[in-house]
Structures are given as C-alpha cells and as structure tokens.
Write an enzyme that holds these catalytic residues in place. Structure first.
Site, PDB file in Angstrom:
ATOM      1  N   LYS A   5       0.851  -1.183   0.000  1.00  0.00           N
ATOM      2  CA  LYS A   5       0.000   0.000   0.000  1.00  0.00           C
ATOM      3  C   LYS A   5       0.889   1.237   0.000  1.00  0.00           C
ATOM      4  O   LYS A   5       1.528   1.548   1.001  1.00  0.00           O
ATOM      5  CB  LYS A   5      -0.880   0.029   1.252  1.00  0.00           C
ATOM      6  N   GLU A  46      10.253   1.073  10.208  1.00  0.00           N
ATOM      7  CA  GLU A  46      11.217   2.165   9.982  1.00  0.00           C
ATOM      8  C   GLU A  46      10.455   3.456  10.227  1.00  0.00           C
ATOM      9  O   GLU A  46       9.649   3.867   9.393  1.00  0.00           O
ATOM     10  CB  GLU A  46      11.727   2.140   8.538  1.00  0.00           C
ATOM     11  N   GLU A  67       9.934  15.768  15.598  1.00  0.00           N
ATOM     12  CA  GLU A  67      10.297  15.724  14.179  1.00  0.00           C
ATOM     13  C   GLU A  67       9.494  16.782  13.429  1.00  0.00           C
ATOM     14  O   GLU A  67       8.271  16.732  13.418  1.00  0.00           O
ATOM     15  CB  GLU A  67       9.964  14.319  13.646  1.00  0.00           C
ATOM     16  N   CYS A  93      13.837  11.132   7.082  1.00  0.00           N
ATOM     17  CA  CYS A  93      13.898  10.640   8.460  1.00  0.00           C
ATOM     18  C   CYS A  93      15.307  10.735   9.036  1.00  0.00           C
ATOM     19  O   CYS A  93      15.481  10.747  10.249  1.00  0.00           O
ATOM     20  CB  CYS A  93      13.380   9.210   8.518  1.00  0.00           C
TER      21      CYS A  93
HETATM   22  P1  NAD Z   1       2.532   8.114   7.911  1.00  0.00           P
HETATM   23  O1  NAD Z   1       2.784   7.265   9.094  1.00  0.00           O
HETATM   24  O2  NAD Z   1       1.493   9.153   7.989  1.00  0.00           O
HETATM   25  O3  NAD Z   1       2.147   7.215   6.665  1.00  0.00           O
HETATM   26  C1  NAD Z   1       2.994   6.153   6.250  1.00  0.00           C
HETATM   27  C2  NAD Z   1       2.137   5.069   5.670  1.00  0.00           C
HETATM   28  O4  NAD Z   1       1.400   4.455   6.741  1.00  0.00           O
HETATM   29  C3  NAD Z   1       1.101   5.569   4.678  1.00  0.00           C
HETATM   30  O5  NAD Z   1       1.009   4.651   3.611  1.00  0.00           O
HETATM   31  C4  NAD Z   1      -0.178   5.594   5.497  1.00  0.00           C
HETATM   32  O6  NAD Z   1      -1.345   5.452   4.725  1.00  0.00           O
HETATM   33  C5  NAD Z   1       0.045   4.397   6.401  1.00  0.00           C
HETATM   34  N1  NAD Z   1      -0.737   4.408   7.637  1.00  0.00           N
HETATM   35  C6  NAD Z   1      -1.133   5.477   8.360  1.00  0.00           C
HETATM   36  N2  NAD Z   1      -1.829   5.060   9.444  1.00  0.00           N
HETATM   37  C7  NAD Z   1      -1.869   3.712   9.397  1.00  0.00           C
HETATM   38  C8  NAD Z   1      -2.452   2.707  10.220  1.00  0.00           C
HETATM   39  N3  NAD Z   1      -3.140   3.037  11.305  1.00  0.00           N
HETATM   40  N4  NAD Z   1      -2.290   1.419   9.881  1.00  0.00           N
HETATM   41  C9  NAD Z   1      -1.601   1.083   8.786  1.00  0.00           C
HETATM   42  N5  NAD Z   1      -1.044   1.981   7.946  1.00  0.00           N
HETATM   43  C10 NAD Z   1      -1.170   3.289   8.260  1.00  0.00           C
HETATM   44  O7  NAD Z   1       3.939   8.703   7.522  1.00  0.00           O
HETATM   45  P2  NAD Z   1       4.227   9.705   6.331  1.00  0.00           P
HETATM   46  O8  NAD Z   1       3.727  11.024   6.797  1.00  0.00           O
HETATM   47  O9  NAD Z   1       3.783   9.158   5.024  1.00  0.00           O
HETATM   48  O10 NAD Z   1       5.828   9.682   6.286  1.00  0.00           O
HETATM   49  C11 NAD Z   1       6.573  10.451   7.125  1.00  0.00           C
HETATM   50  C12 NAD Z   1       7.088   9.638   8.290  1.00  0.00           C
HETATM   51  O11 NAD Z   1       7.804   8.492   7.813  1.00  0.00           O
HETATM   52  C13 NAD Z   1       8.064  10.414   9.110  1.00  0.00           C
HETATM   53  O12 NAD Z   1       7.844  10.206  10.481  1.00  0.00           O
HETATM   54  C14 NAD Z   1       9.405   9.841   8.692  1.00  0.00           C
HETATM   55  O13 NAD Z   1      10.427  10.008   9.623  1.00  0.00           O
HETATM   56  C15 NAD Z   1       9.079   8.419   8.447  1.00  0.00           C
HETATM   57  N6  NAD Z   1      10.068   7.814   7.551  1.00  0.00           N
HETATM   58  C16 NAD Z   1      10.974   6.958   8.080  1.00  0.00           C
HETATM   59  C17 NAD Z   1      11.950   6.385   7.262  1.00  0.00           C
HETATM   60  C18 NAD Z   1      12.981   5.440   7.835  1.00  0.00           C
HETATM   61  O14 NAD Z   1      13.729   4.859   7.064  1.00  0.00           O
HETATM   62  N7  NAD Z   1      13.047   5.263   9.135  1.00  0.00           N
HETATM   63  C19 NAD Z   1      11.983   6.687   5.907  1.00  0.00           C
HETATM   64  C20 NAD Z   1      11.036   7.560   5.400  1.00  0.00           C
HETATM   65  C21 NAD Z   1      10.066   8.117   6.236  1.00  0.00           C
END
Ligand code: NAD
Length: 505
Positions: A201, A275, A407, A309
C-alpha cells in the site's frame, strides 16, 4: 498562530509555457485500479482519492480508495503466487530482480517526472531516488545468491543439523510519501529476493510511481508476487496488519502509524518491521572542520526539503565554535534555491508534501518565534502557490526545547550548544528517536568513542546521510526496529528452520 511571509527566499517557477512535462495532461500517468495478480483491476468500491502536485496545488490524478475486500483479494493472489515463487532458486529470483532494475532504468525519465510531479521534489532528488532504486534491486539480486548461515554439523551426538533459510510467506508493505519509489524498492527488493510475495500500500498522497512500477512490470515478472492496493492507512493498512494470511507487515512511516500496525499485528502474532521517524543530532566538536560541517548540514539537513527521516536537523555544537559554525551554516543555507521541479536543475528545495504538513511546519516555526528563539535565516512560508517553506536555521535553542525534540520534517535546522563531550552525548541521546546521528571531529579517539556512546542505528563521522546498499539502515528506540538494505534486510524477511537428522551413529 501567525507566521510572517518570506522576504529572503522566493519560489522559482518554470517560465510560462515551459512546464509541459509536469502539466497534468502531459504526465505519463499509470492506469487507475489496484494491481492484483498481474493486472489492474477495479476495486470493491468506486470511491477515489485525489492526488496532488504540492508545488502547484493541482490535482493530477485520482486513485481508488481501497477496502478490506480489495486487500483480501490481493492477499489471496499473493498466497497463490508465493507457492511457486518461494521454491525458485536464488539465481531465478536474482534474474527477476535484475530484470526489474533494467526495466526501471529503461523508464527512468518517466519515473523521475512522475515522482517530481507527485511530491514536488527537485529533479536532482528524483534522479537520485531512481538511481538508488535501481541499485537496490541490483544489490539484492546479487546478495540473495551469497547468503550464509551457521555451518551444518553434528551438534548433538548422532544427529546432523542443517539450518534452512525460508521465505516468511506473504509480506504486507506500507510506504510513506517522502521517497515513494525508493522506499518501495527498499522493501520490494529484499522481500522478493528472500522468496516472499507482497501486497503493498503506497502512501495515499503519493501512489503514482508505485502504480507506474506495477504497470511497467506487468507481464514481465510472475503474476501475483507483487500486488498493489491503493487507499488509506486506516482501511488498507489496517487490513494488511490484521490479515491472517499475511506473515509479516513492514511499514516505513510515522511513530503513530508504527504503533497502530504493531498493536494490530500483535493479535495474530504477526512479525513487524518498522522504519519510523527520526531527529538526527549533528555533534560538532571544537576541532572539527567547521566549513565542512556546515556544508554537510546544508546538504543533509535540506535534502528533499528536510522531509527525510535521517535529516541533519538538530545541530549540537561546542560553545567555543558555535558562532563561527553558525556563520558558515547561515551563509551555506542562504545559497539554497527554492523552486518547483521544472524550474531548473539547480533547484534544491521543493515544497512540503501537503497543506496539512505545511501548516504543521509553519506552526513549529511560529512556536519557536513565540519562545524567543533566534531565526538566523528563513523562518517563514514562501508566498504564492504551493507549500513552500524557507530554508531555516534557528539558534539560541535551549536544552529540551520542543523544536529540537519533535520531528518537524521540513527545511528547518536548529542549533544548540554544549560545553563538554559528556554533555554532548547525553543531550544527543535525550531524544525519543534513535535513527541516525553524525559526529564532526578530527580527533581519532573521539571519532571512535562517541559513535559507540550514541544510541542511533547509524552514526556517521565527518559525513551525514551517506547511504549504501551494502550497509544496514534502521533505528533504535522510537525509530522502530528491523533493518532496510544490506544482508540484514534479507535476514529480516526470512525465517530460520533447523532440521535435525538422527543418523544413529
Ligand atoms: P505516515 O505514518 O502518515 O504514513 C505512512 C504510511 O502508513 C502511509 O502509507 C499511510 O497510509 C500508512 N498508515 C497510516 N496510518 C496507518 C495505520 N493506522 N495502519 C496502517 N497503515 C497506516 O507517515 P508519512 O507522513 O507518510 O511519512 C513520514 C514519516 O515516515 C516520518 O515520520 C518519517 O520520519 C518516516 N520515515 C521513516 C523512514 C525510515 O527509514 N526510518 C523513511 C522515510 C520516512
């Protein structure tokens, strides 16, 4: 909350009539529909989600809002496909991964255009994303053929032990919006290499490059090993986390999403790979090459507009050199070019991904001002269309200030000072996150000692945000667990079986 408009930076935009490739009508959009068992199919619901270009605020596409029923269909396809895929040899899997790399390479321009249009990111960042995506598939193709494990042998008298490495089965993958294609590759490559099938997804905000990947791979890789269901986290992501036939769910995203996935997955004792967020400290010692450290932060703090991140967003500099370092940094940041992706190859800072995220970053800046912190450069939204924030440096930041602990995920770097090595280490570790950090020094003793004391999954010395497919990426503490890239990712997506044969001797 109020934020002033920028006077330091403006947004460079393409000259009228020259923005052809990112105009919605010109974009090489993927087909609508979910990608299941090798084809694009309609969903169980007709509801759709608009997909936007955050540099122009135009709606460029719409995708299906998937349902639990769509996930169930995709999981059934993945279960079926995995039976054959899981018994292929490493060479056969490597051939498929190399083919995927070649197909992406042949379509790289298309991926760059789509990624830039959907995220607003500069073309140089999109190019880097596609290059790294290709390398991820090539690395995993080779790595999957060289796996090692404990030697077989007689560890109990008369019994020979063999250790088998098996696929886990169907893996659910949930990706974020900041590097949509690259984060998909970091999951797809090792998961397929280890013999699993996937239901993924993409972020509802940036699904286009993942759907394009499905389109270019359709008919070229075995049907059903890679399925894509678009939609919201709380429906599609939730169903992936709870589905009894999904053996493991891997998420890159925020801490809150990781917690939700882990809680749901616990009900079926599903393995989880997370992650999550980060807030990387950049520890600058007094002997460091200050100009190099500032140039390093210019790159690693503002790459992808700080929506990274591992971004070098929290400087801790020794008080004796803080002023000199800050002067270097402000000079560096002042040279960053803000603009839309089609406004030239020298654009380095694109927009925030969405209006809600833009508002959150503005709110953090307003809070910093209200707290009396010093805005050394930037500090505001940039006027006009699109969700642009000025590259910003905030100084005079006291220990524990909210802006230095949560963050922000924007082009904002904070500067704190310390007076001793112990204090630097303690303060750097005083973070809910543990993804990455950097240390800047010419002292060989410090360059070994301090990284060992830092509670972060990656620690760079005299560098920041340099990645390679051979080495692991992943966090400690609130940044999650599990490793992307490297042989460690292949381990994470495998299960270990011990077969013990009583040979009666
Ligand atoms: P997000 O958590 O809002 O969304 C990430 C994904 O999770 C999306 O596909 C979203 O639809 C899904 N999601 C949201 N709620 C969910 C739930 N309850 N159950 C299952 N899936 C769910 O994050 P974002 O805003 O898209 O991305 C930014 C975040 O990602 C930041 O915190 C960033 O640090 C982190 N990030 C981490 C890494 C890493 O390698 N550690 C890399 C990139 C981004």
């Amino acid at each position: 909350m109020t934020t002033t408009q920028s006077e330091t930076f403006t947004v460079r935009r393409a000259a009228a009539g020259s923005a052809g490739e990112s105009a919605p009508s010109q974009l090489p959009l993927p087909p609508g529909g979910h990608f299941i068992a090798g084809s694009f199919v309609p969903g169980a619901s007709f509801q759709t989600i608009d997909v936007m270009n955050p540099a122009t605020e135009e709606v460029i596409a719409s995708v299906l809002a998937g349902t639990a029923a769509d996930v169930d269909t995709a999981v059934a396809a993945a279960v079926e496909a995995q039976k054959t895929w899981g018994s292929t040899t490493p060479k056969q899997r490597a051939d498929v991964l190399n083919l995927i790399a070649n197909i992406i390479e042949a379509n790289r321009e298309t991926f760059e255009v789509i990624e830039s249009a959907n995220t607003g990111k500069p073309r140089t960042v999109a190019e880097d994303d596609v290059t790294s995506t290709i390398d991820t598939f090539r690395f995993m193709a080779g790595a999957s053929r060289t796996l090692t494990s404990m030697a077989g042998g007689d560890y109990a008298t008369g019994h020979t032990s063999v250790i088998l490495r098996e696929p886990v089965g169907v893996v659910g993958v949930i990706t974020p919006w900041n590097y949509p294609l690259l984060m998909a590759a970091w999951k797809i490559a090792p998961i397929l290499a280890a013999g699993n099938s996937i239901v993924m997804k993409p972020s509802e905000q940036t699904p286009l490059s993942t759907l394009k990947l499905a389109e270019v791979l359709a008919g070229r890789i075995p049907d059903g090993i890679l399925n894509v269901v678009t939609g919201q986290g709380r429906t599609v992501g939730q169903r992936l986390s709870e589905h009894p036939s999904v053996a493991l769910v891997a998420l890159t995203g925020s801490v809150a999403s990781g917690q939700s996935v882990a809680e749901t997955a616990a009900r079926s004792v599903k393995r989880v790979h997370l992650e999550l967020g980060g807030k990387a400290p950049v520890v600058v010692f007094p002997d460091a090459d200050l100009a190099a450290a500032a140039a390093g932060v210019r790159n690693a703090g503002y790459w992808n507009a700080g929506q990274d991140c591992g971004a070098a967003c929290r400087v801790l500099v020794h008080e004796s050199v803080a002023e000199e370092f800050t002067q270097h940094l402000v000079r560096e940041v002042g040279t960053l070019v803000v603009g839309s992706p089609d406004a030239g190859d020298d654009v380095e800072i694109g927009p925030m991904i969405s209006r809600p995220h833009f508002e959150r970053v503005k709110e953090s800046l307003a809070e910093a001002r209200e707290a009396g912190l010093t805005v050394a450069i930037g500090g505001s939204a940039v006027e006009g269309t699109g969700f642009f924030i000025e590259p910003t440096v905030i100084t005079n930041v006291p220990a524990g200030a909210p802006i230095a602990t949560h963050e922000i995920f924007g082009p904002v770097v904070t500067v704190e000072t310390f007076s001793s090595t112990d204090e630097a280490v303690t303060r750097a570790n005083e973070s809910p996150y543990g993804l990455s950090a950097s240390v800047w020094t010419k002292d060989s003793s410090l360059s070994l000692r301090v990284p060992k004391q830092l509670d972060f999954g990656t620690v760079w010395v005299n560098a920041h945000l340099v990645l390679a497919c051979e080495v692991p990426w992943g966090g400690f503490k609130g940044s999650g667990y599990g490793r992307d890239l490297s042989l460690y990712a292949l381990d994470d997506y495998s299960r270990t079986k011990h077969v013990m044969i009583n040979h009666g001797a």
